[in-house]
Design a protein around this motif. Sequence first.
Motif, mmCIF file in Angstrom:
data_model
loop_
_atom_site.group_PDB
_atom_site.id
_atom_site.type_symbol
_atom_site.label_atom_id
_atom_site.label_comp_id
_atom_site.label_asym_id
_atom_site.label_seq_id
_atom_site.Cartn_x
_atom_site.Cartn_y
_atom_site.Cartn_z
ATOM 1 N N LEU A 22 0.822 -1.109 0.378
ATOM 2 C CA LEU A 22 -0.044 0.021 0.066
ATOM 3 C C LEU A 22 0.601 1.282 -0.011
ATOM 4 C CD1 LEU A 22 -2.919 1.339 0.589
ATOM 5 C CD2 LEU A 22 -2.854 1.171 2.412
ATOM 6 N N LEU A 23 0.949 2.141 -1.187
ATOM 7 C CA LEU A 23 1.805 3.203 -0.898
ATOM 8 C C LEU A 23 0.916 4.575 -0.316
ATOM 9 C CD1 LEU A 23 2.754 3.038 -4.613
ATOM 10 C CD2 LEU A 23 3.695 1.956 -3.312
ATOM 11 N N ASP A 24 1.102 4.360 0.887
ATOM 12 C CA ASP A 24 1.106 5.953 1.440
ATOM 13 C C ASP A 24 0.488 7.637 1.248
ATOM 14 O OD1 ASP A 24 -0.464 7.468 3.382
ATOM 15 O OD2 ASP A 24 -0.501 6.642 4.762
ATOM 16 N N LYS A 59 9.744 13.708 -6.550
ATOM 17 C CA LYS A 59 10.749 12.359 -5.728
ATOM 18 C C LYS A 59 10.334 12.480 -4.684
ATOM 19 C CE LYS A 59 14.666 13.237 -9.128
ATOM 20 N NZ LYS A 59 15.921 13.250 -9.274
ATOM 21 N N LEU A 60 10.176 11.216 -4.151
ATOM 22 C CA LEU A 60 9.532 10.463 -3.141
ATOM 23 C C LEU A 60 10.269 9.785 -2.260
ATOM 24 C CD1 LEU A 60 5.468 10.662 -3.582
ATOM 25 C CD2 LEU A 60 7.045 12.974 -2.492
ATOM 26 N N ILE A 61 10.360 9.243 -1.042
ATOM 27 C CA ILE A 61 10.918 8.599 -0.142
ATOM 28 C C ILE A 61 10.134 8.308 0.261
ATOM 29 C CG2 ILE A 61 12.388 9.833 1.521
ATOM 30 C CD1 ILE A 61 14.947 8.827 1.348
ATOM 31 N N GLY A 62 10.798 6.629 0.556
ATOM 32 C CA GLY A 62 8.934 5.850 1.342
ATOM 33 C C GLY A 62 9.475 5.153 2.611
ATOM 34 N N LYS A 63 9.066 5.037 3.258
ATOM 35 C CA LYS A 63 9.559 4.158 4.855
ATOM 36 C C LYS A 63 8.246 3.012 4.965
ATOM 37 C CE LYS A 63 11.954 4.287 9.091
ATOM 38 N NZ LYS A 63 13.000 4.743 8.293
ATOM 39 N N TYR A 64 8.620 2.161 4.952
ATOM 40 C CA TYR A 64 7.908 0.007 5.537
ATOM 41 C C TYR A 64 7.145 0.526 6.938
ATOM 42 C CZ TYR A 64 8.880 -1.521 1.407
ATOM 43 O OH TYR A 64 8.816 -2.072 0.092
ATOM 44 N N GLU A 65 6.317 0.518 7.033
ATOM 45 C CA GLU A 65 5.831 0.811 8.977
ATOM 46 C C GLU A 65 5.005 -0.648 8.749
ATOM 47 O OE1 GLU A 65 3.676 3.769 9.846
ATOM 48 O OE2 GLU A 65 5.369 5.488 9.086
ATOM 49 N N ASP A 66 4.644 -1.008 9.687
ATOM 50 C CA ASP A 66 3.957 -1.886 10.065
ATOM 51 C C ASP A 66 2.380 -1.848 10.152
ATOM 52 O OD1 ASP A 66 5.945 -4.178 9.965
ATOM 53 O OD2 ASP A 66 6.447 -4.142 12.189
ATOM 54 N N THR A 67 1.256 -2.510 9.531
ATOM 55 C CA THR A 67 -0.048 -2.355 10.850
ATOM 56 C C THR A 67 -0.583 -3.040 10.971
ATOM 57 O OG1 THR A 67 -1.072 -3.916 8.936
ATOM 58 C CG2 THR A 67 -0.646 -2.250 7.959
ATOM 59 N N LEU A 121 3.896 1.479 2.902
ATOM 60 C CA LEU A 121 4.436 1.916 2.189
ATOM 61 C C LEU A 121 4.594 3.695 2.483
ATOM 62 C CD1 LEU A 121 8.180 2.114 1.442
ATOM 63 C CD2 LEU A 121 7.005 1.638 -0.890
ATOM 64 N N LYS A 122 4.693 4.257 2.944
ATOM 65 C CA LYS A 122 4.358 5.829 3.593
ATOM 66 C C LYS A 122 5.894 6.836 2.844
ATOM 67 C CE LYS A 122 1.775 5.852 7.435
ATOM 68 N NZ LYS A 122 0.332 6.257 7.858
ATOM 69 N N PHE A 123 5.236 7.632 2.023
ATOM 70 C CA PHE A 123 6.400 7.902 1.122
ATOM 71 C C PHE A 123 6.358 9.398 2.161
ATOM 72 C CE2 PHE A 123 5.954 5.029 -1.800
ATOM 73 C CZ PHE A 123 6.528 4.889 -2.230
#
Length: 140
Positions: A22-24, A59-67, A121-123
């Motif tokens: 999921l791209l947030d 340009k965006l950078i993402g970081k994974y987060e657990d739900t 995946l929060k951007f």
Amino acid sequence: MEADLMHHDNQEDGAEEEDYVLLDLDAVLAQVDISPDAPYVLSGLDTSEPILIIDDKVKLIGKYEDTIGTCFVFSENEAAPLVQEETGPSEANLFAGRCIVDPNQAPTKEVKPVAQLQKILKFRLLMDEDVQDANMESKT
């Protein structure tokens, strides 16, 4: 937010495994206007900070987060209007054997489950200091 599909090859049994991500983009949408049909390139999904480039500009950078629990993803389509057929005999039944569609009926949606996932995946916007930090890490 958007759900994207990743493919992984499972070397043990040769089967292909599908993972949804999921791209947030909620944090970015307040800062940048993104067209729904803008082309994009998503790279580095197997890294801790993937990069998303939208329309060769943003340009965006993402970081994974657990739900918290399991996140379910659904697709939504227009559903056909509900048609009622009058079948029983009745003195008030003037339309026996005919189909009736209520013109005041609100349009309905058909919802189908697509996937379940445990990570989002929060951007955020990619800043110059993010690039400098990455360069420093690669030198050490």
